[in-house]
Design a protein around this motif. Structure first.
Motif, PDB file in Angstrom:
ATOM      1  N   TYR A 320       0.867  -1.185   0.000  1.00  0.00           N
ATOM      2  CA  TYR A 320       0.000   0.000   0.000  1.00  0.00           C
ATOM      3  C   TYR A 320       0.899   1.229   0.000  1.00  0.00           C
ATOM      4  O   TYR A 320       1.706   1.398   0.917  1.00  0.00           O
ATOM      5  CB  TYR A 320      -0.864   0.058   1.255  1.00  0.00           C
ATOM      6  CG  TYR A 320      -1.746  -1.151   1.455  1.00  0.00           C
ATOM      7  CD1 TYR A 320      -2.986  -1.239   0.823  1.00  0.00           C
ATOM      8  CD2 TYR A 320      -1.338  -2.182   2.291  1.00  0.00           C
ATOM      9  CE1 TYR A 320      -3.793  -2.356   1.019  1.00  0.00           C
ATOM     10  CE2 TYR A 320      -2.138  -3.303   2.484  1.00  0.00           C
ATOM     11  CZ  TYR A 320      -3.363  -3.388   1.848  1.00  0.00           C
ATOM     12  OH  TYR A 320      -4.146  -4.493   2.038  1.00  0.00           O
ATOM     13  N   VAL A 321       0.741   2.054  -0.997  1.00  0.00           N
ATOM     14  CA  VAL A 321       1.528   3.301  -1.049  1.00  0.00           C
ATOM     15  C   VAL A 321       0.552   4.448  -0.887  1.00  0.00           C
ATOM     16  O   VAL A 321      -0.429   4.552  -1.633  1.00  0.00           O
ATOM     17  CB  VAL A 321       2.271   3.436  -2.398  1.00  0.00           C
ATOM     18  CG1 VAL A 321       2.954   4.786  -2.507  1.00  0.00           C
ATOM     19  CG2 VAL A 321       3.271   2.319  -2.565  1.00  0.00           C
ATOM     20  N   THR A 322       0.798   5.293   0.110  1.00  0.00           N
ATOM     21  CA  THR A 322      -0.086   6.441   0.312  1.00  0.00           C
ATOM     22  C   THR A 322       0.710   7.706   0.049  1.00  0.00           C
ATOM     23  O   THR A 322       1.777   7.918   0.639  1.00  0.00           O
ATOM     24  CB  THR A 322      -0.625   6.451   1.758  1.00  0.00           C
ATOM     25  OG1 THR A 322      -1.065   5.143   2.051  1.00  0.00           O
ATOM     26  CG2 THR A 322      -1.759   7.436   1.922  1.00  0.00           C
ATOM     27  N   LEU A 323       0.211   8.546  -0.849  1.00  0.00           N
ATOM     28  CA  LEU A 323       0.921   9.783  -1.196  1.00  0.00           C
ATOM     29  C   LEU A 323      -0.020  10.972  -1.039  1.00  0.00           C
ATOM     30  O   LEU A 323      -1.210  10.865  -1.365  1.00  0.00           O
ATOM     31  CB  LEU A 323       1.401   9.738  -2.655  1.00  0.00           C
ATOM     32  CG  LEU A 323       2.356   8.611  -3.052  1.00  0.00           C
ATOM     33  CD1 LEU A 323       2.609   8.645  -4.546  1.00  0.00           C
ATOM     34  CD2 LEU A 323       3.674   8.748  -2.305  1.00  0.00           C
ATOM     35  N   PRO A 324       0.509  12.110  -0.576  1.00  0.00           N
ATOM     36  CA  PRO A 324      -0.352  13.285  -0.510  1.00  0.00           C
ATOM     37  C   PRO A 324      -0.594  13.823  -1.923  1.00  0.00           C
ATOM     38  O   PRO A 324       0.262  13.677  -2.795  1.00  0.00           O
ATOM     39  CB  PRO A 324       0.474  14.277   0.314  1.00  0.00           C
ATOM     40  CG  PRO A 324       1.884  13.848   0.138  1.00  0.00           C
ATOM     41  CD  PRO A 324       1.860  12.374  -0.115  1.00  0.00           C
ATOM     42  N   THR A 325      -1.747  14.425  -2.144  1.00  0.00           N
ATOM     43  CA  THR A 325      -2.038  14.881  -3.505  1.00  0.00           C
ATOM     44  C   THR A 325      -2.354  16.378  -3.573  1.00  0.00           C
ATOM     45  O   THR A 325      -2.597  16.908  -4.642  1.00  0.00           O
ATOM     46  CB  THR A 325      -3.245  14.126  -4.091  1.00  0.00           C
ATOM     47  OG1 THR A 325      -4.321  14.264  -3.155  1.00  0.00           O
ATOM     48  CG2 THR A 325      -2.945  12.667  -4.286  1.00  0.00           C
ATOM     49  N   GLY A 326      -2.359  17.031  -2.416  1.00  0.00           N
ATOM     50  CA  GLY A 326      -2.669  18.468  -2.426  1.00  0.00           C
ATOM     51  C   GLY A 326      -1.384  19.284  -2.451  1.00  0.00           C
ATOM     52  O   GLY A 326      -0.343  18.815  -1.977  1.00  0.00           O
ATOM     53  N   ALA A 327      -1.473  20.494  -3.001  1.00  0.00           N
ATOM     54  CA  ALA A 327      -0.282  21.337  -3.121  1.00  0.00           C
ATOM     55  C   ALA A 327       0.320  21.672  -1.754  1.00  0.00           C
ATOM     56  O   ALA A 327       1.535  21.808  -1.621  1.00  0.00           O
ATOM     57  CB  ALA A 327      -0.646  22.614  -3.864  1.00  0.00           C
ATOM     58  N   HIS A 328      -0.541  21.748  -0.706  1.00  0.00           N
ATOM     59  CA  HIS A 328      -0.049  22.150   0.615  1.00  0.00           C
ATOM     60  C   HIS A 328       0.965  21.168   1.205  1.00  0.00           C
ATOM     61  O   HIS A 328       1.733  21.519   2.084  1.00  0.00           O
ATOM     62  CB  HIS A 328      -1.230  22.335   1.581  1.00  0.00           C
ATOM     63  CG  HIS A 328      -2.039  21.081   1.707  1.00  0.00           C
ATOM     64  ND1 HIS A 328      -3.090  20.806   0.865  1.00  0.00           N
ATOM     65  CD2 HIS A 328      -1.912  20.025   2.530  1.00  0.00           C
ATOM     66  CE1 HIS A 328      -3.598  19.625   1.189  1.00  0.00           C
ATOM     67  NE2 HIS A 328      -2.887  19.130   2.191  1.00  0.00           N
ATOM     68  N   ALA A 329       0.974  19.930   0.686  1.00  0.00           N
ATOM     69  CA  ALA A 329       1.888  18.923   1.241  1.00  0.00           C
ATOM     70  C   ALA A 329       3.325  19.127   0.767  1.00  0.00           C
ATOM     71  O   ALA A 329       4.243  18.522   1.284  1.00  0.00           O
ATOM     72  CB  ALA A 329       1.412  17.536   0.838  1.00  0.00           C
ATOM     73  N   TYR A 330       3.528  20.005  -0.221  1.00  0.00           N
ATOM     74  CA  TYR A 330       4.853  20.129  -0.824  1.00  0.00           C
ATOM     75  C   TYR A 330       5.458  21.508  -0.571  1.00  0.00           C
ATOM     76  O   TYR A 330       4.738  22.487  -0.385  1.00  0.00           O
ATOM     77  CB  TYR A 330       4.759  19.867  -2.334  1.00  0.00           C
ATOM     78  CG  TYR A 330       4.108  18.548  -2.641  1.00  0.00           C
ATOM     79  CD1 TYR A 330       4.795  17.360  -2.425  1.00  0.00           C
ATOM     80  CD2 TYR A 330       2.801  18.480  -3.107  1.00  0.00           C
ATOM     81  CE1 TYR A 330       4.208  16.138  -2.676  1.00  0.00           C
ATOM     82  CE2 TYR A 330       2.193  17.257  -3.361  1.00  0.00           C
ATOM     83  CZ  TYR A 330       2.901  16.088  -3.143  1.00  0.00           C
ATOM     84  OH  TYR A 330       2.324  14.886  -3.382  1.00  0.00           O
ATOM     85  N   SER A 331       6.775  21.542  -0.621  1.00  0.00           N
ATOM     86  CA  SER A 331       7.448  22.825  -0.424  1.00  0.00           C
ATOM     87  C   SER A 331       7.337  23.635  -1.718  1.00  0.00           C
ATOM     88  O   SER A 331       7.083  23.075  -2.797  1.00  0.00           O
ATOM     89  CB  SER A 331       8.918  22.585  -0.092  1.00  0.00           C
ATOM     90  OG  SER A 331       9.581  22.106  -1.233  1.00  0.00           O
ATOM     91  N   ALA A 332       7.572  24.947  -1.570  1.00  0.00           N
ATOM     92  CA  ALA A 332       7.483  25.834  -2.743  1.00  0.00           C
ATOM     93  C   ALA A 332       8.472  25.377  -3.809  1.00  0.00           C
ATOM     94  O   ALA A 332       8.169  25.386  -5.007  1.00  0.00           O
ATOM     95  CB  ALA A 332       7.769  27.261  -2.312  1.00  0.00           C
ATOM     96  N   GLU A 333       9.626  24.924  -3.340  1.00  0.00           N
ATOM     97  CA  GLU A 333      10.674  24.501  -4.291  1.00  0.00           C
ATOM     98  C   GLU A 333      10.199  23.299  -5.120  1.00  0.00           C
ATOM     99  O   GLU A 333      10.372  23.253  -6.338  1.00  0.00           O
ATOM    100  CB  GLU A 333      11.908  24.102  -3.482  1.00  0.00           C
ATOM    101  CG  GLU A 333      13.175  24.019  -4.288  1.00  0.00           C
ATOM    102  CD  GLU A 333      14.285  23.365  -3.485  1.00  0.00           C
ATOM    103  OE1 GLU A 333      15.151  22.764  -4.095  1.00  0.00           O
ATOM    104  OE2 GLU A 333      14.247  23.450  -2.247  1.00  0.00           O
TER     105      GLU A 333
END
Ligand code: ADP
Length: 629
Positions: A320-333
């Motif tokens: 099971y691989v769970t990944l975030p999909t919203g922009a807020h989960a990632y850094s600006a870079e």
């Protein structure tokens, strides 16, 4: 006299009947007393009194024994503690040194493999190319079958080599997350499809089930490809014939859950926590290297997600691989890197990651690209191939020689030399070269007005995506990931030349020259805009010659001619004529001027010459146009 303290008798004066002793040290004494008569004659009789001065308690013998015992205990304790600490420090240092030694050994091992992998890639490519070519030319099914086995096994080694290089990159932080909008249903379907042949071959019930309603998600597609490919590769590796493998996609709007499930051999419960460790293999007899899952885990973590596994021996395994999909989960870079990538339009849609293909169908291995008649091959185009590997250079050169004039340059510097002396229609260059590398060469080509129109295709390993970004950033027109198929290479060359030919064709059929449509890069666009502007300024000047034109363009006549020919397919004279006649057409269409007026306005010395030229160019005379309107 106090025996034990005094050395001689103490005489007392008459009338005094007392002696005083103070601060007597502990011990036994005897107080002796002798009397004297009035005449001072001492009696022989001595009176005595035993006196015992006891020590203070802490100086008593038992106290002293106690003190000594305490002192010995303290000294022993301190010595032991110091010794113990020293031993601990020595042990820690030894463990640290041991750990470092192990790390170093592991590092060396990985470095050795990575270096070896780099070394292996070129010969593997050189094996793939002729096999591909033989496969596309051969019709004998037996030979095709054997060649397919060779190709599949070559791809298999390449898969391992790439996996190792990818792992190294992920570990060294070179795999930067580049998040952008990805249609997860489409992407996973593409990856899923690339294993269908294998599923058919192994008679595996292979399914994809997605309940994702809004498939556009913020993800890194390269990461995702590697993750799903590695999990599917394992699933196929550890699932026997006739079993099932399924891929599932679910999303709650915040997170994406990818499930790769198989009914294969399963993993023992006590080994489950180790399978993500580098080089770990449940069973040493397995083929493989124990890198796949550790790479997957690293990539999932870098993607701010998590991976879990559920398995039972004999019943199968589910990852099971769970990944975030919203922009807020990632850094600006991470988001910006993704945007840049989209802007450069780097997609790897057509290049599914090589998976273990040992069981793929022979008929699926043939990824021939549709071949259509070549527009650009009415005259033989000149292709310059630049690569520091002489074998690749020779191989590509030989393969292209049938259709193109081929120039071979063993390095970037040689290529730049050729550029100044030879007419070149397309450049195919490797990225990694000593001294002048592919990126520098591309920059040199695209920044020089004389050569900026020449399409540049870069050859680079897919894992060197940052190099590709850099290449496209400096104006490369396309890239081909290594290892490449010869068909893909030829098709890309053909496409580039055809695009150029099409632009020239469009230019020759339009009555207006639009620099942005004719030129493929800003420098050429600027050049054409300037040429049109210069011509418009001198349009009524019948004496305006190619010499004067070249002077205004700050170029030599021959360079101007070469550039014009490359961009428009016409000579400078033809260009001058085209601008004049296009203007004439525009003026005539306004119906405000007659033919001889227009003739003078566009720099023709005589109306008759104008009429002849006009008719030759447009197929009808100016008077016919006036009549038509
Ligand atoms: P390998 O190259 O050996 O497959 P991986 O890191 O991909 O290395 O996997 C590590 C170990 O985990 C494998 O040796 C295998 O025993 C076990 N494993 C991974 N995936 C599966 C699966 N789907 N079913 C059963 N065992 C698996």
């Amino acid at each position: 006299m106090l025996d034990g303290l005094d050395k001689q008798w103490i005489p007392l004066t008459t009338g005094v009947r007392a002696v005083t002793y103070s601060n007597l040290p502990p011990g036994s004494y005897r107080f002796l007393l002798k009397a004297a008569n009035n005449d001072g004659v001492m009696s022989d009789e001595i009176a005595s009194l035993g006196i015992k001065i006891l020590p203070v308690w802490y100086k008593s013998w038992w106290a002293i024994i106690l003190w000594i015992a305490i002192a010995i205990t303290i000294v022993a304790y301190v010595t032991r503690t110091i010794w113990h600490r020293k031993m601990m420090v020595a042990k820690i240092l030894m463990q640290k040194a041991d750990f470092e030694r192990q790390q170093q050994a592991e590092e060396m091992k990985v470095r050795f493999f990575v270096n070896l992998s780099h070394e292996l890639r070129t010969p593997l490519t050189l094996m793939m190319l002729p096999v591909d070519e033989l496969l596309s030319r051969n019709a004998d099914p037996i030979v095709t079958n054997k060649l397919t086995t060779v190709k599949n096994n070559t791809l298999r080694i390449l898969h391992i080599v790439n996996q190792l290089l990818d792992y190294r990159r992920a570990e060294m932080g070179m795999f930067k997350l580049k998040v952008r909008k990805v249609n997860i249903n489409v992407l996973v379907k593409q990856i899923f499809n690339s294993y269908e042949a294998m599923a058919r071959h192994k008679n595996i019930n292979y399914t994809l089930d997605s309940t994702v309603q809004n498939p556009d998600m913020m993800l890194d597609r390269d990461y995702l490809e590697l993750i799903v490919n590695n999990l599917l590769t394992n699933a196929f590796k550890y699932t026997p014939k006739g079993q099932s493998i399924s891929v599932g996609l679910e999303s709650d709007g915040q997170k994406l859950r990818i499930t790769v499930s198989d009914t294969g051999c399963g993993i023992p419960t006590d080994k489950l926590d180790k399978i993500f460790t580098r080089f770990y293999q449940v069973n040493d007899t397995n083929s493989g290297n124990g890198i796949g899952l550790s790479l997957v885990k690293r990539l999932v973590e870098l993607h701010h997600g998590e991976i879990t596994v559920d398995s039972a021996i004999g019943r199968g395994t589910t990852f099971y691989v769970t990944l975030p999909t919203g922009a807020h989960a990632y850094s600006a870079e991470e988001l910006n890197a993704g945007k840049e990538q989209s802007a450069n339009n780097i997609t790897v849609d057509n290049q599914p990651y090589i998976h273990i293909p040992e069981m793929s169908d022979p008929d699926d291995s043939d990824d021939k690209l549709s071949k259509s008649t070549d527009v650009a091959e009415s005259h033989k185009a000149t292709v310059m191939v630049v690569d520091d590997n002489s074998e690749i250079l020779k191989y590509i050169g030989d393969s292209l020689a049938e259709k193109y004039n081929v120039l071979l340059a063993a390095n970037g510097a040689k290529a730049i030399e050729f550029l100044s002396t030879e007419p070149i229609d397309l450049i195919l260059t490797d990225v990694m070269m000593p001294d002048v590398d592919g990126v520098q060469l591309c920059r040199a080509v695209k920044r020089n007005l004389r050569t900026s129109h020449i399409p540049v295709i870069m050859l680079s390993a897919k894992s060197d995506i940052s190099d590709q970004m850099e290449g496209l950033g400096v104006g490369a027109d396309d890239y081909i990931p290594k290892p490449f198929s010869l068909d893909l290479l030829k098709a890309k060359i053909r496409n580039q030349l055809r695009t150029r030919a099409r632009l020239i064709d469009m230019y020759s059929h339009s009555t207006e020259i639009e620099p942005s449509k004719v030129a493929m890069n800003p420098l050429d666009e600027e050049f054409l805009s300037k040429a049109i502007k210069v011509m418009n300024e001198h349009i009524d000047d019948s004496q305006f010659s190619t010499d004067a034109f070249a002077k205004e363009m700050c170029m030599s006549r021959s360079n101007l001619h070469l550039k014009m020919k490359a961009l428009t397919g016409e000579s400078t004279n033809d260009f001058i004529r085209r601008v004049r006649l296009n203007k004439a057409m525009e003026l005539l269409k306004t119906s405000r001027y007659n033919v001889s007026e227009v003739s003078a306005m566009v720099g023709y010395s005589t109306p008759s010459y104008f009429t002849t030229s006009f008719k030759k160019h447009f197929g009808y005379s100016p008077s016919e146009l006036v009549k038509k309107d």
